[in-house]
Motif scaffolding. Structure first.
Motif, PDB file in Angstrom:
ATOM      1  N   LEU A 182     -12.430  41.377 -39.890  1.00 54.28           N
ATOM      2  CA  LEU A 182     -12.539  41.861 -41.250  1.00 54.28           C
ATOM      3  C   LEU A 182     -11.958  40.764 -42.287  1.00 54.28           C
ATOM      4  CD1 LEU A 182     -11.864  45.543 -40.831  1.00 54.28           C
ATOM      5  CD2 LEU A 182     -14.028  44.703 -41.246  1.00 54.28           C
ATOM      6  N   PHE A 183     -10.945  40.485 -42.266  1.00 51.54           N
ATOM      7  CA  PHE A 183     -10.168  39.685 -43.150  1.00 51.54           C
ATOM      8  C   PHE A 183      -9.580  38.262 -42.873  1.00 51.54           C
ATOM      9  CE2 PHE A 183      -9.026  44.420 -43.648  1.00 51.54           C
ATOM     10  CZ  PHE A 183      -9.654  44.432 -44.764  1.00 51.54           C
ATOM     11  N   GLY A 184      -9.986  37.711 -41.762  1.00 51.07           N
ATOM     12  CA  GLY A 184      -9.496  36.453 -41.317  1.00 51.07           C
ATOM     13  C   GLY A 184      -9.934  35.338 -42.302  1.00 51.07           C
ATOM     14  N   ALA A 185     -10.787  35.448 -42.883  1.00 49.61           N
ATOM     15  CA  ALA A 185     -11.459  34.326 -43.798  1.00 49.61           C
ATOM     16  C   ALA A 185     -10.692  34.629 -45.080  1.00 49.61           C
ATOM     17  CB  ALA A 185     -12.973  34.378 -43.993  1.00 49.61           C
ATOM     18  N   SER A 186      -9.891  35.805 -45.537  1.00 50.89           N
ATOM     19  CA  SER A 186      -9.303  35.865 -46.763  1.00 50.89           C
ATOM     20  C   SER A 186      -7.864  35.240 -46.937  1.00 50.89           C
ATOM     21  CB  SER A 186      -8.931  37.437 -47.039  1.00 50.89           C
ATOM     22  OG  SER A 186     -10.282  37.949 -47.041  1.00 50.89           O
ATOM     23  N   ALA A 187      -7.738  34.366 -47.992  1.00 45.96           N
ATOM     24  CA  ALA A 187      -6.449  33.683 -48.128  1.00 45.96           C
ATOM     25  C   ALA A 187      -5.089  34.681 -48.239  1.00 45.96           C
ATOM     26  CB  ALA A 187      -6.383  32.613 -49.369  1.00 45.96           C
ATOM     27  N   ASP A 188      -5.276  35.825 -48.856  1.00 45.65           N
ATOM     28  CA  ASP A 188      -4.367  36.623 -48.774  1.00 45.65           C
ATOM     29  C   ASP A 188      -4.095  37.459 -47.886  1.00 45.65           C
ATOM     30  OD1 ASP A 188      -6.707  38.287 -48.978  1.00 45.65           O
ATOM     31  OD2 ASP A 188      -5.973  39.548 -50.784  1.00 45.65           O
ATOM     32  N   TYR A 189      -4.820  37.535 -46.722  1.00 44.72           N
ATOM     33  CA  TYR A 189      -4.420  38.318 -45.470  1.00 44.72           C
ATOM     34  C   TYR A 189      -3.209  37.763 -44.765  1.00 44.72           C
ATOM     35  CZ  TYR A 189      -4.984  40.211 -40.628  1.00 44.72           C
ATOM     36  OH  TYR A 189      -4.861  40.929 -39.725  1.00 44.72           O
ATOM     37  N   TYR A 190      -2.437  38.694 -44.417  1.00 45.35           N
ATOM     38  CA  TYR A 190      -1.122  38.201 -43.952  1.00 45.35           C
ATOM     39  C   TYR A 190      -0.562  39.068 -42.804  1.00 45.35           C
ATOM     40  CZ  TYR A 190       3.841  37.320 -43.209  1.00 45.35           C
ATOM     41  OH  TYR A 190       5.182  36.904 -42.754  1.00 45.35           O
ATOM     42  N   VAL A 191      -0.468  38.567 -41.486  1.00 46.47           N
ATOM     43  CA  VAL A 191      -0.103  39.242 -40.192  1.00 46.47           C
ATOM     44  C   VAL A 191       1.072  38.478 -39.605  1.00 46.47           C
ATOM     45  CG1 VAL A 191      -1.763  37.981 -38.973  1.00 46.47           C
ATOM     46  CG2 VAL A 191      -0.795  40.176 -38.255  1.00 46.47           C
ATOM     47  N   LYS A 192       2.288  39.179 -39.252  1.00 54.02           N
ATOM     48  CA  LYS A 192       2.995  38.585 -38.733  1.00 54.02           C
ATOM     49  C   LYS A 192       3.481  39.325 -37.415  1.00 54.02           C
ATOM     50  CE  LYS A 192       7.143  36.263 -37.952  1.00 54.02           C
ATOM     51  NZ  LYS A 192       7.239  34.728 -37.642  1.00 54.02           N
ATOM     52  N   GLU A 193       3.687  38.609 -36.357  1.00 52.91           N
ATOM     53  CA  GLU A 193       3.948  39.380 -35.086  1.00 52.91           C
ATOM     54  C   GLU A 193       5.358  39.464 -34.782  1.00 52.91           C
ATOM     55  OE1 GLU A 193       1.654  38.503 -31.372  1.00 52.91           O
ATOM     56  OE2 GLU A 193      -0.136  37.844 -32.625  1.00 52.91           O
ATOM     57  N   ILE A 194       5.986  40.672 -34.525  1.00 53.65           N
ATOM     58  CA  ILE A 194       7.353  40.723 -34.319  1.00 53.65           C
ATOM     59  C   ILE A 194       7.654  41.478 -32.971  1.00 53.65           C
ATOM     60  CG2 ILE A 194       7.888  40.808 -36.766  1.00 53.65           C
ATOM     61  CD1 ILE A 194       8.104  44.042 -36.574  1.00 53.65           C
ATOM     62  N   ALA A 195       8.948  41.652 -32.593  1.00 52.99           N
ATOM     63  CA  ALA A 195       9.248  42.484 -31.672  1.00 52.99           C
ATOM     64  C   ALA A 195      10.645  43.315 -32.257  1.00 52.99           C
ATOM     65  CB  ALA A 195      10.074  41.631 -30.509  1.00 52.99           C
ATOM     66  N   ILE A 196      10.199  44.800 -31.792  1.00 54.05           N
ATOM     67  CA  ILE A 196      11.237  45.679 -32.366  1.00 54.05           C
ATOM     68  C   ILE A 196      11.568  46.577 -31.279  1.00 54.05           C
ATOM     69  CG2 ILE A 196       9.273  47.173 -33.329  1.00 54.05           C
ATOM     70  CD1 ILE A 196      11.408  47.871 -35.575  1.00 54.05           C
ATOM     71  N   TYR A 197      12.801  46.663 -30.984  1.00 52.27           N
ATOM     72  CA  TYR A 197      13.229  47.546 -29.763  1.00 52.27           C
ATOM     73  C   TYR A 197      12.534  46.983 -28.325  1.00 52.27           C
ATOM     74  CZ  TYR A 197      14.927  50.774 -33.392  1.00 52.27           C
ATOM     75  OH  TYR A 197      15.471  51.226 -34.363  1.00 52.27           O
ATOM     76  N   HIS A 198      12.446  45.573 -28.207  1.00 47.74           N
ATOM     77  CA  HIS A 198      11.811  45.126 -27.113  1.00 47.74           C
ATOM     78  C   HIS A 198      10.260  45.281 -27.124  1.00 47.74           C
ATOM     79  CE1 HIS A 198      15.251  42.901 -25.681  1.00 47.74           C
ATOM     80  NE2 HIS A 198      15.902  44.055 -25.514  1.00 47.74           N
ATOM     81  N   CYS A 199       9.594  45.930 -28.113  1.00 49.94           N
ATOM     82  CA  CYS A 199       8.105  46.414 -28.116  1.00 49.94           C
ATOM     83  C   CYS A 199       7.684  45.534 -28.917  1.00 49.94           C
ATOM     84  CB  CYS A 199       8.152  47.956 -28.617  1.00 49.94           C
ATOM     85  SG  CYS A 199       6.491  48.496 -28.746  1.00 49.94           S
ATOM     86  N   LYS A 200       6.535  44.799 -28.706  1.00 54.56           N
ATOM     87  CA  LYS A 200       5.549  44.144 -29.194  1.00 54.56           C
ATOM     88  C   LYS A 200       5.012  44.762 -30.451  1.00 54.56           C
ATOM     89  CE  LYS A 200       3.060  40.918 -27.604  1.00 54.56           C
ATOM     90  NZ  LYS A 200       1.947  40.460 -26.606  1.00 54.56           N
ATOM     91  N   GLY A 201       4.846  43.904 -31.768  1.00 55.69           N
ATOM     92  CA  GLY A 201       4.363  44.555 -32.786  1.00 55.69           C
ATOM     93  C   GLY A 201       3.926  43.466 -33.714  1.00 55.69           C
TER      94      GLY A 201
END
Length: 485
Positions: free
Chosen positions: A18-37
C-alpha cells in the motif's frame, strides 16, 4: 474487509504494497519482551521523539514486569501485557483490520504490530504541523477573544471545548465518503439542540458523497438540494467565540479537517447584521450600528436601480439642480445611462476579484491603483460620467458593511439594475417583490430565514433590528428551537 494476520511478515508485506512507494512511510522492526514486532507510522504526522520516549525503554527490556524467568512471550501475551497490564498510554481500542490501521496511521498515530497477534496497538503520538491559532482576518472586532480556528480539526475541537466546559457539548467526528476520507466533526449542545434535527443533519452528512471535501461549505448542496436560491440559510465563522455562542443558542456546527471555517446550521437573515461587538457596546450604539447595516445592505442592492429608474423614466422626481448636473454629465458620454451603470458595476467587480486573487502583498495596491486610474481615465475620456461612478462607488463601499451577504447582494444588485433599466418603475417594483419572495421562501430545518429574535414573532424583538440592554436580554435566553418545544 481485510483482517490483520497473525503473521507480522504478512502484515508488513500488505502495508508495503500500500505505502511502500511513499517517502513518508516509516517502519521499524523491534523486539519487545523477546517478541518480534514492528512500529509503523507516517513520518511528519507522528512524533518519533514522543514514540521512543514511550517504547524504547520497554523495548530494550528482556523480561516483563513481575516475571523472574526470561522466557519469551508470545505475541498474544505481549499484546495483553502492553494493552492491559502496563502503564503504556496506548489507545483503548485495538486495531483489528487493515482499513482501521490505515485510518489510525493517517490520523497521525503510531501502531505497534506483534508477531503472533492479529491485533495492533495504537499510540497517540501525533506531531502534526499546523498553522498557529491566530486572529481571523475576515472577522474583525474591537473587544473579545482574538483567537481564530486553525486548519487542524483536533485543534479546533479543543478551542470549542475550552470555551464550553460542560458535559452538554458533543463533538462527533466522522470520515466523509470521499476518496481522501477527510474527517469532519458535528458539534452541538445536547440539552439545547433539537435531537430530531441533529439526527437529520447527521444522516445527511453521512449520505453525502462529495468528490473532495476541502471546506464545510461543500456539504451545502446535500443539506439544501435546491440549486436556484439567492440566500443560503447557513452562516460561517472562523471565531471559536462566535461558534460557542451559536452552540449555546441550540445551533449545530460543522467543522472539516483542513479548513478554519465553521458552518452554522441553521442561520437567520438578521444575524448577518450582528457581531460580537454588539453585546460589548451599549444598547443604543449597537442598535444604531444595526440600523446602519440594514440601510447599507438595501442601499447596495437598490441604489443603482433606483438611480437609473429616476434618471431615465421619472426625471421629474429628481430636484432640478441635481437633474441639470446629471443631464450635463450624460451629454458628454457616448453610452446610455443604463449601460454606463452596468459597465461600472462590472468593472468594480473585476477589480475586486483581481485584488482578492492576487498575492497579498500586491492585492490592495492593485485594487486601489486600478480604481483610481480607471475612474480618472474614464471621466477624462468622457466614457463615463461622474454621477454614475459616484453612485457605483457608494454602492460598492456599502456592500462591505455586511460581507456575509456579498454573494446574494451582487446578484440582486445586477438583477434590480437590469429590471429597472429595461422596464422602469414596473421592473423596479417587480424586482423588489421578487427580493421579498426570495427571502420569505428561504428556510432550513423548519426555521424560516426571516424569523426574528426571539420566537414568537414580534415587530421589534428584544434582540432584532434594535437591541435591548444585555442585562434584560440575559433574563430569558434565546434558543433557535424554543417555539417547537
Amino acid at each position: 474487509m481485510q483482517k490483520l494476520s497473525r503473521s507480522l511478515a504478512e502484515n508488513l508485506a500488505a502495508l508495503d504494497a500500500l505505502f511502500g512507494a511513499s517517502a513518508d512511510y516509516y517502519v521499524k522492526e523491534i523486539a519487545i519482551y523477546h517478541c518480534k514486532g514492528a512500529i509503523v507510522l507516517f513520518d511528519g504526522m507522528a512524533s518519533l521523539d514522543s514514540l521512543w520516549e514511550l517504547l524504547l525503554d520497554a523495548a530494550s527490556r528482556q523480561a516483563p514486569p513481575n516475571r523472574s524467568d526470561a522466557q519469551p512471550l508470545t505475541g498474544q501475551e505481549a499484546y495483553a501485557l502492553i494493552l492491559h497490564g502496563s502503564a503504556f498510554p496506548a489507545e483503548s481500542s485495538p486495531v483489528q483490520d487493515m482499513p482501521d490501521l490505515v485510518k489510525r496511521l493517517t490520523a497521525g498515530m503510531a501502531v505497534l504490530l506483534l508477531d503472533g497477534c492479529a491485533e495492533g496497538i495504537a499510540f497517540s503520538v501525533q506531531g502534526l504541523k499546523y498553522r498557529s491559532v491566530e486572529e481571523p482576518s475576515g472577522e474583525g472586532n474591537l473587544r473579545g477573544s482574538r483567537e481564530g480556528f486553525a486548519d487542524l480539526l483536533r485543534v479546533n475541537l479543543s478551542l470549542l471545548r475550552r470555551l464550553i466546559r460542560t458535559p452538554d457539548l458533543v463533538q462527533e467526528v466522522q470520515q466523509a465518503d470521499t476518496a481522501a476520507k477527510t474527517e469532519y466533526a458535528l458539534c452541538y449542545c445536547k440539552s439545547r439542540a433539537d435531537p430530531a434535527m441533529v439526527r437529520r443533519v447527521r444522516k445527511t452528512l453521512a449520505a453525502a458523497k462529495p468528490e473532495l471535501l476541502l471546506d464545510s461549505s461543500y456539504f451545502v448542496p446535500w443539506l439544501l438540494p435546491s440549486w436556484a436560491r439567492l440566500f443560503t440559510p447557513v452562516s460561517y465563522t472562523e471565531r471559536p467565540a462566535a461558534a460557542a455562542a451559536k452552540l449555546c443558542e441550540g445551533k449545530i456546527i460543522v467543522l472539516v479537517n483542513g479548513s478554519p471555517s465553521a458552518m452554522v446550521l441553521p442561520a437567520l437573515f438578521c444575524e448577518n447584521f450582528e457581531c460580537l461587538d454588539d453585546y460589548a457596546s451599549t444598547a443604543v450604539f449597537a442598535s444604531f450600528l444595526r440600523v446602519l447595516k440594514y440601510a447599507s445592505f438595501y442601499l447596495t442592492v437598490f441604489l443603482p436601480g433606483v438611480f437609473v429608474c429616476l434618471a431615465v423614466y421619472l426625471p421629474e422626481l429628481i430636484p432640478p439642480q441635481l437633474l441639470y448636473k446629471i443631464a450635463a454629465a450624460e451629454k458628454a458620454t457616448p453610452l446610455p445611462l443604463f449601460a454606463e451603470m452596468l459597465l461600472v458595476i462590472l468593472v468594480l467587480e473585476v477589480i475586486r476579484e483581481a485584488g482578492l486573487r492576487m498575492p497579498q502583498s500586491l492585492g490592495h495596491s492593485v485594487s486601489l491603483v486600478s480604481a483610481l486610474i480607471l475612474g480618472d481615465a474614464a471621466i477624462a475620456t468622457g466614457l463615463m460620467s461622474t454621477p454614475v461612478i459616484f453612485v457605483a462607488s457608494v454602492t460598492a463601499i456599502a456592500l462591505f458593511v455586511t460581507p456575509s451577504l456579498y454573494e446574494p447582494a451582487v446578484l440582486l444588485r445586477l438583477g434590480v439594475l437590469l429590471a429597472a433599466g429595461i422596464a422602469g418603475p414596473v421592473g423596479l417594483v417587480g424586482a423588489f417583490f421578487a427580493f421579498l419572495l426570495s427571502l420569505s421562501g428561504t428556510g432550513m430545518m423548519g426555521v424560516p430565514y426571516l424569523a426574528p429574535h426571539p420566537f414568537p414573532q414580534a415587530p421589534l424583538a428584544e434582540d432584532g433590528v434594535i437591541r435591548r440592554n444585555y442585562r434584560r436580554l440575559s433574563r430569558q435566553g434565546f434558543n433557535i428551537w424554543q417555539d417547537r418545544r
